[in-house]
Design a protein around this motif. Structure first.
Motif, PDB file in Angstrom:
ATOM      1  N   UNK A 135       0.819  -1.217   0.000  1.00  0.00           N
ATOM      2  CA  UNK A 135       0.000   0.000   0.000  1.00  0.00           C
ATOM      3  C   UNK A 135       0.849   1.261   0.000  1.00  0.00           C
ATOM      4  N   UNK A 136       2.094   1.143   0.456  1.00  0.00           N
ATOM      5  CA  UNK A 136       2.984   2.304   0.462  1.00  0.00           C
ATOM      6  C   UNK A 136       3.542   2.614  -0.922  1.00  0.00           C
ATOM      7  N   UNK A 137       3.351   1.708  -1.858  1.00  0.00           N
ATOM      8  CA  UNK A 137       3.898   1.899  -3.203  1.00  0.00           C
ATOM      9  C   UNK A 137       2.830   2.551  -4.082  1.00  0.00           C
ATOM     10  N   UNK A 138       3.023   3.786  -4.511  1.00  0.00           N
ATOM     11  CA  UNK A 138       1.958   4.493  -5.243  1.00  0.00           C
ATOM     12  C   UNK A 138       1.584   3.845  -6.566  1.00  0.00           C
ATOM     13  N   UNK A 139       2.454   3.038  -7.132  1.00  0.00           N
ATOM     14  CA  UNK A 139       2.140   2.412  -8.411  1.00  0.00           C
ATOM     15  C   UNK A 139       1.399   1.099  -8.299  1.00  0.00           C
ATOM     16  N   UNK A 140       1.138   0.632  -7.070  1.00  0.00           N
ATOM     17  CA  UNK A 140       0.503  -0.661  -6.885  1.00  0.00           C
ATOM     18  C   UNK A 140      -0.851  -0.507  -6.203  1.00  0.00           C
ATOM     19  N   UNK A 141      -1.758  -1.428  -6.515  1.00  0.00           N
ATOM     20  CA  UNK A 141      -3.108  -1.398  -5.951  1.00  0.00           C
ATOM     21  C   UNK A 141      -3.418  -2.771  -5.375  1.00  0.00           C
ATOM     22  N   UNK A 142      -2.999  -3.044  -4.129  1.00  0.00           N
ATOM     23  CA  UNK A 142      -3.246  -4.362  -3.539  1.00  0.00           C
ATOM     24  C   UNK A 142      -4.685  -4.523  -3.075  1.00  0.00           C
ATOM     25  N   UNK A 143      -5.201  -5.745  -3.200  1.00  0.00           N
ATOM     26  CA  UNK A 143      -6.554  -6.093  -2.770  1.00  0.00           C
ATOM     27  C   UNK A 143      -6.446  -7.357  -1.933  1.00  0.00           C
ATOM     28  N   UNK A 144      -7.038  -7.355  -0.734  1.00  0.00           N
ATOM     29  CA  UNK A 144      -6.985  -8.509   0.156  1.00  0.00           C
ATOM     30  C   UNK A 144      -8.285  -9.294   0.064  1.00  0.00           C
TER      31      UNK A 144
END
Length: 391
Positions: A33-42
């Motif tokens: 979540x700290x990486x602006x280029x990534x969109x993690x979903x749990x």
């Protein structure tokens, strides 16, 4: 070029179904979540509903997607089929560039297969651990071998695990030695408890009444290969250990009736033995930190014990974590009551033997595994985005 948020390559699906999976995936979720280029979903499959919810609450997290597949007395084949179909449905409805699974559970195996069928790359956190015995742990050894055969990214906790992967079928997968995210979670939780007296006091209130004059032995046992005769032998050993009179045993019982029933019948009401409901993650870290000794068939405690300087006796004949054995903090004792009692007596009655085992060791990393894995995923997603743009 960084991946664009919202693009398929930037969307990462993290799948968890059990408490150990959640504990080890949540530090990675926070890092992604700290990486602006990534969109993690749990996504939660709900394989262990209540215990999974406990772990999420400890980290102040909730699932973005929840399949809610928990059913009483669920058969492994039925559970596998429901997870496979449930995750496949999610992957048909939403676009993801990577599916991350953890370890060796039915959830991990079924979710990885769903992603493989959907032609979506799989990342395996805690890849490469091997007991080299498909019957122990059963069915986990087969699960992790199969997941690694499908994985595009394999995050090995140790160099030994990476060596196992290099010797196997999947030569196309990328192998990285990262450490174990469970140590990230453990060190963070221990520091949080140590730095917050009010929190520590609340955790202490959640425990059974403990006698400060007696040494504390913490037990966990739930492996499928130990159910039945193995669990009965473990109970016999614990009864004899409690009869020493100078120890107190705390065993947070797994929800599985095949664990709870025999334990309560054989040990319920015995002096010196506290059979308690499953503890939250922070409560468990508090308890382990105060233990003199850990007895377990869990993989997680084999990693956590050395990091907390707690001797660990493993209630199994083989382990997929030889690095833990090499530290001298962890010892295999199986389920023979005499062998268990002898190992406990040696540690509790021989000060030199205890001092040799009760020391800090970090064979599974220094608490930065999540950062290393997130770095690799970020690089992988950026490369995938470049390839997609070029096409």
């Amino acid at each position: 070029m960084a991946p664009q948020p919202g693009g398929a390559s930037s969307r990462v699906l993290l799948v968890s179904g059990t408490r150990p999976e959640a504990i080890k995936m949540l530090p990675l979720l926070a890092e992604l979540r700290r990486r602006p280029g990534l969109a993690p979903v749990l996504l939660s499959t709900g394989q262990h509903r209540e215990m999974l919810d406990q772990a999420l609450a400890a980290f102040g997290e909730r699932c973005d997607l929840d399949l809610g597949l928990m059913q009483p007395g669920q058969d492994l084949s039925d559970l596998f089929a429901r997870v496979l179909l449930g995750v496949a449905g999610v992957l048909r409805r939403e676009r993801f560039g990577l599916v991350l699974v953890h370890g060796d559970t039915t959830t991990a195996m079924a979710a990885a297969l769903a992603a493989f069928h959907a032609r979506i790359p799989v990342g395996h956190v805690e890849a490469g651990q091997r007991s080299f015995d498909l019957d122990s742990p059963w069915p986990e050894e087969l699960n992790r071998v199969a997941v690694d055969a499908m994985a595009a990214l394999m995050f090995a906790p140790t160099e030994g695990a990476a060596a196992n992967l290099r010797a196997e079928y999947n030569a196309q997968g990328r192998i990285l030695v990262t450490g174990n995210t469970g140590i990230d979670a453990l060190l963070g939780a221990a520091a949080r408890i140590a730095g917050d007296r009010a929190l520590a006091a609340r955790l202490a209130l959640a425990m059974p009444p403990l006698d400060p004059a007696r040494r504390l032995v913490v037990v966990t046992a739930h492996r499928r290969e130990n159910l039945g005769p193995g669990l009965s032998r473990i109970c016999d050993a614990l009864a004899a250990i409690a009869a020493r009179g100078d120890v107190q045993i705390v065993w947070p019982l797994h929800r599985n009736p095949a664990v709870r029933g025999p334990a309560l019948r054989r040990l319920g009401g015995r002096p010196g033995i506290h059979l308690v409901e499953p503890l939250g993650y922070l409560e468990m870290v508090w308890l382990m930190s105060r233990a003199a000794l850990l007895l377990t068939d869990s993989g997680g405690l084999q990693e956590e014990g050395p990091a907390l300087a707690k001797p660990v006796l493993v209630l199994r004949e083989v382990t997929e974590r030889p690095e833990a054995l090499a530290t001298g903090v962890v010892q295999l004792v199986g389920t023979d009551p005499r062998r268990i009692r002898a190992a406990v007596a040696r540690l509790l009655d021989d000060a030199a033997a205890y001092a040799a085992a009760a020391r800090h060791a970090f064979p599974f990393g220094d608490g930065t595994a999540a950062r290393r894995i997130a770095d690799a995923i970020e690089d992988w997603a950026a490369a995938d985005a470049r390839m997609t743009s070029a096409a």
